[in-house]
Write an enzyme that holds these catalytic residues in place. Structure first.
Site, mmCIF file in Angstrom:
data_model
loop_
_atom_site.group_PDB
_atom_site.id
_atom_site.type_symbol
_atom_site.label_atom_id
_atom_site.label_comp_id
_atom_site.label_asym_id
_atom_site.label_seq_id
_atom_site.Cartn_x
_atom_site.Cartn_y
_atom_site.Cartn_z
ATOM 1 N N HIS A 52 32.083 39.489 -6.588
ATOM 2 C CA HIS A 52 30.687 39.561 -6.997
ATOM 3 C C HIS A 52 30.419 40.899 -7.704
ATOM 4 C CE1 HIS A 52 29.012 36.229 -4.170
ATOM 5 N NE2 HIS A 52 29.869 35.791 -5.054
ATOM 6 N N GLU A 54 28.357 43.320 -7.107
ATOM 7 C CA GLU A 54 28.260 44.502 -6.249
ATOM 8 C C GLU A 54 29.659 44.991 -5.853
ATOM 9 O OE1 GLU A 54 26.854 41.554 -5.973
ATOM 10 O OE2 GLU A 54 25.085 41.550 -4.708
ATOM 11 N N CYS A 83 24.164 38.424 -1.795
ATOM 12 C CA CYS A 83 24.421 37.261 -0.941
ATOM 13 C C CYS A 83 24.680 37.710 0.495
ATOM 14 C CB CYS A 83 25.600 36.463 -1.471
ATOM 15 S SG CYS A 83 27.165 37.316 -1.378
ATOM 16 N N CYS A 92 27.965 40.139 0.359
ATOM 17 C CA CYS A 92 27.692 41.451 -0.252
ATOM 18 C C CYS A 92 26.798 42.314 0.636
ATOM 19 C CB CYS A 92 27.054 41.279 -1.627
ATOM 20 S SG CYS A 92 28.221 40.698 -2.848
HETATM 21 C C1 AOF Z 1 25.881 38.204 -5.291
HETATM 22 N N1 AOF Z 1 26.463 38.808 -6.334
HETATM 23 O O1 AOF Z 1 27.584 38.745 -8.251
HETATM 24 C C2 AOF Z 1 26.921 36.701 -7.336
HETATM 25 C C3 AOF Z 1 26.260 36.088 -6.257
HETATM 26 O O2 AOF Z 1 30.905 31.330 -3.297
HETATM 27 P P1 AOF Z 1 30.648 32.766 -3.552
HETATM 28 O O3 AOF Z 1 31.373 33.679 -2.591
HETATM 29 O O4 AOF Z 1 30.873 33.187 -4.981
HETATM 30 O O5 AOF Z 1 29.092 33.048 -3.215
HETATM 31 C C4 AOF Z 1 28.086 32.240 -3.681
HETATM 32 C C5 AOF Z 1 26.757 32.877 -3.350
HETATM 33 O O6 AOF Z 1 26.655 34.117 -4.020
HETATM 34 C C6 AOF Z 1 25.563 32.071 -3.861
HETATM 35 O O7 AOF Z 1 24.442 32.400 -3.053
HETATM 36 C C7 AOF Z 1 25.400 32.594 -5.268
HETATM 37 O O8 AOF Z 1 24.073 32.391 -5.759
HETATM 38 C C8 AOF Z 1 25.678 34.071 -5.033
HETATM 39 N N2 AOF Z 1 26.186 34.727 -6.220
HETATM 40 N N3 AOF Z 1 25.715 36.862 -5.295
HETATM 41 O O9 AOF Z 1 25.513 38.877 -4.331
HETATM 42 C C9 AOF Z 1 27.002 38.131 -7.358
HETATM 43 N N4 AOF Z 1 27.489 35.985 -8.332
HETATM 44 ZN ZN ZN Z 2 27.630 38.569 -3.163
#
Ligand code: AOF
Ligand code: ZN
Length: 350
Positions: A52, A54, A83, A92
């Site tokens: 992600h 962060e 998240c 995160c």
């Molecule tokens: C963040 N930072 O850069 C992104 C987030 O399946 P995963 O592990 O990729 O997680 C999916 C969740 O993370 C979902 O809630 C999505 O909206 C979010 N994406 N969150 O903190 C990020 N790309």
């Molecule tokens: Zn995240």
């Protein structure tokens, strides 16, 4: 003087956009780490399933030449609520808690049901000062494809067509070029930003399109073509290049001999719930964004079923005289750009 939070948040937007072509059903997210009004590091979500934003910002901070003191008591800016769930990656919020962050500044809330404000609550409960909704009109716009996917369990749908000055999509049964060289390149950019592109059987037969991004950089979308009775010939360009294609059919797929290994067959019912069946299939396959490029019948079905989040229309100055009538949109465009002789209109519906 301390720079405005909004300036830092705009930097996270810029970073987020670097990921747009590759994050699929995940949101594009950017993040920066700031201390004493100095940007110490930056990161963005580069690819679906990978780190992600962060995490990348912290990796870049720890890999940099900063003193230990620089790494303490920082402010994290992020375009989307961090998240708090373990998905394909770790939460995160945990990373933020472990890294001496005193403030988190967020633009948009992540509407993914298990997050949706819980990320903010976890940070606040850990004593981290959290500020939300900074420039959230832009932040929400960047996150909206993901939010539709997460809430409605279907891809974000953009309908696109080109129309002649006298209101036709094409001459009958004949491929008709309407877009000029500039809008054509713009369409290829849109293709690079969508996970999949859909056309109906008639468009495949009449236009013999490639549906790739040869006039723009970035990945080509998954090409999807409706072919209820499997009448598309193997000689179509779609089936003779190296990019994947899905054929959606009502025929039983276990008896089909695939044309080649880029083509996959999917069986769904072509009944009154055709589009719903298709959306379920795409949701399960993690297709986050869908560009529907025609023809009239397919576009009309999406409009009739109110299955569209955005419409983009390229109006050319060609006059055809007669042909396939383009769908009519009653409302005014939300945005219009002029590309030489073509006018491109955007309608935002969700
Ligand atoms: C963040 N930072 O850069 C992104 C987030 O399946 P995963 O592990 O990729 O997680 C999916 C969740 O993370 C979902 O809630 C999505 O909206 C979010 N994406 N969150 O903190 C990020 N790309
Ligand atoms: Zn995240």
């Amino acid at each position: 003087m301390l720079a405005d939070n909004r300036l830092y948040i705009h930097r996270t937007f810029d970073l987020s956009r670097l990921g747009v072509q590759n994050v699929r059903s995940n949101p594009a997210v950017g993040s920066i780490i700031v201390k004493n009004n100095v940007i110490l590091s930056e990161g963005y979500h580069k690819k679906f399933g990978e780190k992600h934003a962060e995490v990348n910002a912290f990796d870049n901070l720890h890999n940099s030449q900063l003193t230990e003191n620089d790494k303490l008591k920082v402010t994290l800016y992020v375009s989307l609520e961090p998240c708090c769930i373990v998905g394909k990656t770790a939460a995160c919020t945990e990373l933020i808690k472990q890294n001496s962050v005193t403030n988190v500044v967020i633009s948009s809330i992540d509407k993914t049901p298990k997050v949706d404000g819980n990320g903010v609550a976890i940070l606040e409960n850990a004593g981290i000062k959290t500020t939300t909704n900074i420039e959230s009109v832009v932040g929400d716009q960047i996150a909206k494809t993901r939010n539709i996917f997460a809430i409605q369990q279907r891809p974000y749908i953009t309908l696109k067509w080109a129309v002649s000055q006298d209101g036709f999509l094409s001459s009958i049964g004949k491929q008709t070029t309407l877009s000029n060289q500039f809008s054509k390149r713009l369409v290829h950019k849109w293709r690079s930003e969508n996970d999949a592109i859909l056309i109906g059987t008639n468009t495949a037969l009449t236009d013999n399109p490639q549906l790739n991004t040869r006039h723009y950089f970035g990945p080509s979308p998954l090409r999807i073509v409706l072919d209820r009775t499997l009448r598309l010939p193997f000689s179509l360009k779609l089936f003779t290049d190296e990019y994947p294609v899905w054929i959606i059919t009502e025929q039983p797929t276990n008896t089909i001999h695939p044309i080649n290994d880029t083509v996959t067959y999917h069986n769904i019912r072509f009944d009154h719930a055709l589009l719903k069946n298709l959306m379920d299939l795409l949701y399960k396959a993690n297709v986050g964004t869908l560009l529907v490029e025609g023809g009239a019948q397919v576009l009309g079905s999406f409009i009739d079923e109110n299955l569209c989040d955005e419409i983009r229309i390229i109006k050319s100055n060609h006059i055809i005289g007669q042909g396939v009538v383009a769908p009519k949109i009653q409302q005014k465009a939300d945005e219009t750009i002029q590309m030489d002789s073509d006018t491109v209109s955007f309608y935002y519906l969700s």
